[in-house]
Design an enzyme around this catalytic site. Sequence first.
Site, PDB file in Angstrom:
ATOM      1  N   GLY A  15      38.583  52.859  34.770  1.00 41.85           N
ATOM      2  CA  GLY A  15      38.644  52.374  36.147  1.00 41.85           C
ATOM      3  C   GLY A  15      39.692  53.095  36.975  1.00 41.85           C
ATOM      4  O   GLY A  15      40.860  53.153  36.581  1.00 41.85           O
ATOM      5  N   GLY A  17      40.589  52.322  40.183  1.00 43.00           N
ATOM      6  CA  GLY A  17      40.962  51.530  41.343  1.00 43.00           C
ATOM      7  C   GLY A  17      42.472  51.460  41.491  1.00 43.00           C
ATOM      8  O   GLY A  17      43.213  52.289  40.949  1.00 43.00           O
ATOM      9  N   PHE A  18      42.945  50.443  42.205  1.00 41.18           N
ATOM     10  CA  PHE A  18      44.386  50.306  42.422  1.00 41.18           C
ATOM     11  C   PHE A  18      45.149  50.207  41.099  1.00 41.18           C
ATOM     12  O   PHE A  18      46.196  50.827  40.921  1.00 41.18           O
ATOM     13  CB  PHE A  18      44.673  49.067  43.274  1.00 41.18           C
ATOM     14  CG  PHE A  18      44.279  49.216  44.718  1.00 41.18           C
ATOM     15  CD1 PHE A  18      44.971  50.081  45.551  1.00 41.18           C
ATOM     16  CD2 PHE A  18      43.227  48.496  45.237  1.00 41.18           C
ATOM     17  CE1 PHE A  18      44.617  50.236  46.879  1.00 41.18           C
ATOM     18  CE2 PHE A  18      42.861  48.633  46.575  1.00 41.18           C
ATOM     19  CZ  PHE A  18      43.556  49.503  47.392  1.00 41.18           C
ATOM     20  N   GLU A 174      37.525  39.544  58.547  1.00 40.87           N
ATOM     21  CA  GLU A 174      37.711  40.855  59.162  1.00 40.87           C
ATOM     22  C   GLU A 174      36.384  41.461  59.599  1.00 40.87           C
ATOM     23  O   GLU A 174      36.291  42.083  60.667  1.00 40.87           O
ATOM     24  CB  GLU A 174      38.452  41.775  58.192  1.00 40.87           C
ATOM     25  CG  GLU A 174      39.902  41.332  57.972  1.00 40.87           C
ATOM     26  CD  GLU A 174      40.676  42.191  56.989  1.00 40.87           C
ATOM     27  OE1 GLU A 174      41.908  42.160  57.032  1.00 40.87           O
ATOM     28  OE2 GLU A 174      40.030  42.882  56.178  1.00 40.87           O
ATOM     29  N   ASP A 305      41.952  43.064  38.782  1.00 42.74           N
ATOM     30  CA  ASP A 305      40.992  41.977  38.989  1.00 42.74           C
ATOM     31  C   ASP A 305      40.331  41.501  37.710  1.00 42.74           C
ATOM     32  O   ASP A 305      39.937  40.337  37.604  1.00 42.74           O
ATOM     33  CB  ASP A 305      39.899  42.422  39.974  1.00 42.74           C
ATOM     34  CG  ASP A 305      40.400  42.541  41.396  1.00 42.74           C
ATOM     35  OD1 ASP A 305      41.590  42.238  41.632  1.00 42.74           O
ATOM     36  OD2 ASP A 305      39.624  42.941  42.289  1.00 42.74           O
ATOM     37  N   ALA A 322      45.017  43.775  45.862  1.00 45.96           N
ATOM     38  CA  ALA A 322      45.579  45.070  45.496  1.00 45.96           C
ATOM     39  C   ALA A 322      46.969  44.952  44.869  1.00 45.96           C
ATOM     40  O   ALA A 322      47.263  45.619  43.869  1.00 45.96           O
ATOM     41  CB  ALA A 322      45.629  45.981  46.723  1.00 45.96           C
ATOM     42  N   GLN A 323      47.833  44.110  45.440  1.00 47.59           N
ATOM     43  CA  GLN A 323      49.219  44.070  44.983  1.00 47.59           C
ATOM     44  C   GLN A 323      49.377  43.668  43.512  1.00 47.59           C
ATOM     45  O   GLN A 323      50.116  44.332  42.768  1.00 47.59           O
ATOM     46  CB  GLN A 323      50.053  43.158  45.879  1.00 47.59           C
ATOM     47  CG  GLN A 323      50.720  43.882  47.037  1.00 47.59           C
ATOM     48  CD  GLN A 323      51.599  45.038  46.567  1.00 47.59           C
ATOM     49  OE1 GLN A 323      52.398  44.915  45.655  1.00 47.59           O
ATOM     50  NE2 GLN A 323      51.425  46.190  47.201  1.00 47.59           N
TER      51      GLN A 323
END
Length: 434
Positions: A15, A17-18, A174, A305, A322-323
Amino acid sequence: MNIPQCSFPRVVIIGGGFAGISLAKKLKNKKLQVVLLDKHNYHNFQPLMYQVATGGLEPDSIAYPIRKVVQEFEDFYFRLADVKEIDTTNQKVIADIGELKYDYLVIATGSKTNFFGNKEMERNCMAMKTIPQSLNIRSLILENFEQALLTNDIEERQSLMNFVLVGGGPTGVELAGALAEMKKAILPKDYPDLDIRKMQINLIQSGNRILNTMSENASEKAEKFLIDLGVEVWKNIRVTDYDGKVVTTNSDLSFQTATVIWTAGVKGALLRGFKQSSTEARSERLKVNQFNQVEGYDTIFAIGDIATMETEAYPHGHPMMAQPAIQQGQHLAANIIRLINQKEMQPFTYRDKGSMATIGRNKAVVDLPKFKFSGVFAWFVWMFVHLFSLIGFKNKAVVFLNWVYNYIRFDREARLIIRPYKEKEPISFVSDEI
């Protein structure tokens, strides 16, 4: 996978991702062989995908090549691979491009859209977890307006101009705000022969407030901002079905619409091969201890996640944002080095830096640990944080210039149908000539 043998321990990360990228950066040149696997060759900045879906940004401005991130790392390998299963007994990763043995394995596969078992909703709703899905939404929105121009059926035209967003979290809020701004400033100029005033944007939330992971003040302010923009906010209503034409709910309320965008929930992108006792059935996340080790395995870790770490402060695991992913990735890198050096690992502690959401031009809400505010200043804070978080100077510059242009001109240049989402029905022409 053509990964050379090495005397150093091999760490395989699944992965990009972040979580995966933050871990990879911290493992740079640490006397380890690191292999990063992902089914895309880019890192995707998910918080700005809604702007791709509404024509505010092009996808390449929120994506960054993974190989460019790791190109100066020693003994580091990236492979474009779709991992199918983990052979935990023989310590092997099984992917579409082959198999690979590991000494330490890190699962950072992130999350995917959760339709809660409703196959009809999954088949007919739009999801927004990947860049291709965002481009599909952008194409569908624009194609709907093009189709609305061509129909004389009033109900069909209204259906094409009626948008339903399911889920009042940050993504739904959003996206609703961005659609409302398109309705106000852009679509009337693009489609002067359509009555854009009849366009409807419906945000449906099953709970009693939107942005329910933020403070009540943020929820109230965000709802007010949306209503001022013309968004219909429906609370305490749960969507039960969508057949492609009509949304039904657990109340008397229903919506006739050609577009439903599902932002109501996510679940872990779980891989096959793990014990049932190691997974959390409801959210399909891997159970991890305070060191991010997957329960029942000494050499397998999970971060971001896909991982659920139950603590006193977070009994259901850390928020899927994300954090936590970034912090877990950075912390795990230090723990893997400690483990290899036969030192004691340190438990992970999440430092909540706050949360935020933007509702549109000059409208945002920010919850920091000690301060909570909204409005224009919050909007500038939101922009600064997101610009700073993007990978790559070019991406930062392009996004900043796009935002400045959009702000000054009230415009969104990327409203392009690059690849049509709908399949056109064949039109039969009948000639009156003999």
